[in-house]
Design a protein around this motif. Structure first.
Motif, PDB file in Angstrom:
ATOM      1  N   LYS A  60       0.842  -1.198   0.000  1.00 49.74           N
ATOM      2  CA  LYS A  60       0.000   0.000   0.000  1.00 49.74           C
ATOM      3  C   LYS A  60       0.876   1.247   0.000  1.00 49.74           C
ATOM      4  O   LYS A  60       1.815   1.356   0.776  1.00 49.74           O
ATOM      5  CB  LYS A  60      -0.912  -0.001   1.222  1.00 49.74           C
ATOM      6  N   GLU A  63      -3.241   6.002  -1.251  1.00 47.79           N
ATOM      7  CA  GLU A  63      -4.538   5.363  -1.507  1.00 47.79           C
ATOM      8  C   GLU A  63      -4.456   4.320  -2.626  1.00 47.79           C
ATOM      9  O   GLU A  63      -5.477   3.888  -3.158  1.00 47.79           O
ATOM     10  CB  GLU A  63      -5.613   6.410  -1.825  1.00 47.79           C
ATOM     11  N   TYR A  64      -3.234   3.875  -2.976  1.00 46.55           N
ATOM     12  CA  TYR A  64      -3.042   2.905  -4.046  1.00 46.55           C
ATOM     13  C   TYR A  64      -2.488   1.596  -3.496  1.00 46.55           C
ATOM     14  O   TYR A  64      -1.781   1.575  -2.490  1.00 46.55           O
ATOM     15  CB  TYR A  64      -2.088   3.456  -5.110  1.00 46.55           C
ATOM     16  N   LEU A  65      -2.804   0.503  -4.202  1.00 48.64           N
ATOM     17  CA  LEU A  65      -2.288  -0.817  -3.834  1.00 48.64           C
ATOM     18  C   LEU A  65      -1.566  -1.426  -5.023  1.00 48.64           C
ATOM     19  O   LEU A  65      -2.041  -1.343  -6.159  1.00 48.64           O
ATOM     20  CB  LEU A  65      -3.430  -1.747  -3.418  1.00 48.64           C
ATOM     21  N   ASP A  82      -6.637   1.143  -7.040  1.00 52.16           N
ATOM     22  CA  ASP A  82      -6.917   1.983  -5.872  1.00 52.16           C
ATOM     23  C   ASP A  82      -7.246   1.070  -4.691  1.00 52.16           C
ATOM     24  O   ASP A  82      -7.414  -0.131  -4.843  1.00 52.16           O
ATOM     25  CB  ASP A  82      -8.030   2.991  -6.165  1.00 52.16           C
ATOM     26  N   SER A  83      -7.318   1.658  -3.511  1.00 52.18           N
ATOM     27  CA  SER A  83      -7.479   0.850  -2.292  1.00 52.18           C
ATOM     28  C   SER A  83      -8.855   0.212  -2.179  1.00 52.18           C
ATOM     29  O   SER A  83      -9.043  -0.713  -1.391  1.00 52.18           O
ATOM     30  CB  SER A  83      -7.193   1.700  -1.054  1.00 52.18           C
ATOM     31  N   SER A  87      -8.943  -7.193  -3.380  1.00 47.43           N
ATOM     32  CA  SER A  87      -7.675  -7.911  -3.548  1.00 47.43           C
ATOM     33  C   SER A  87      -7.884  -9.272  -4.188  1.00 47.43           C
ATOM     34  O   SER A  87      -7.078  -9.702  -5.021  1.00 47.43           O
ATOM     35  CB  SER A  87      -6.986  -8.088  -2.194  1.00 47.43           C
TER      36      SER A  87
END
Length: 198
Positions: A60, A63-65, A82-83, A87
């Motif tokens: 992370k 606000e991005y993954l 984005d978060s 997943s």
């Protein structure tokens, strides 16, 4: 929920080799796009190099993954999202892309490949199709339908309970019904309340 990049790499020693990549940076301003792509390139390279074979990881940054999957054959996939993006869907996408890539591109070309020499064109299609995880992933679609059904059922139960309360108010305020009728209604109501829903 948004996907920004989808990449396939080969994890060699000491550096990871980019084989193919697709980007969707249209949500960034024109002047930021090249900087965003450079950041993704740096992060993608670093995360693949530091990930072990056969591992999955999510990194992370604000606000991005960055979702990374490195297979045991050193083929790696990276997704930037984005978060809010699920997943599970990101890793499903990576697994699908890497399986497809390994069937279409000979493993002998992986250590010496580059985006210009690798003939694999499906990344852009996958990136655009998986922008909406509910449409691309059957599990997300079923979960969304279940959530909608639950909301509708909850609203229906609330409206039924409100009607029951309003009927009680009307019976108690009624001047036309006699005391015996009101007593009958209250007794019937108590008998039926054994099945009250909370």
């Amino acid at each position: 929920m948004k996907l920004y990049s989808l990449s396939v790499l080969y994890k060699s020693e000491p550096k990871a080799i980019l084989l193919k990549a697709a980007y969707d940076v249209s949500s960034f301003s024109f002047f930021q796009r090249s900087s965003v792509q450079e950041f993704m390139t740096f992060t993608r390279q670093l995360t693949v190099e530091r990930s072990a074979k056969g591992s999955r990881a999510s990194v992370k940054e604000q606000e991005y993954l960055c979702h990374v999957y490195v297979r045991n054959d050193n083929l790696a996939g990276v997704v930037f999202a984005d978060s809010e993006y699920p997943s599970r869907v990101a890793f499903t996408l990576l697994e699908k892309v890497l399986d497809e890539f390994s069937k279409q591109v000979d493993s002998i070309t992986w250590p010496v490949g580059s985006p210009a020499t690798i003939q694999y064109t499906a990344l852009d299609g996958h990136l655009s199709r998986y922008q909406n995880p509910r449409e691309a992933d059957p599990m997300c679609k079923v979960q969304a339908e279940l959530d909608e059904t639950k909301i509708i059922l909850h609203n229906t139960m609330e409206s039924l309970l409100e009607r029951g309360e309003k009927l009680d108010d009307l019976v108690s305020k009624s001047e036309v019904l006699g005391t015996q009728s009101k007593a009958f209604y209250k007794t019937a109501r108590k008998q039926n309340s054994c099945c009250a829903i909370m």
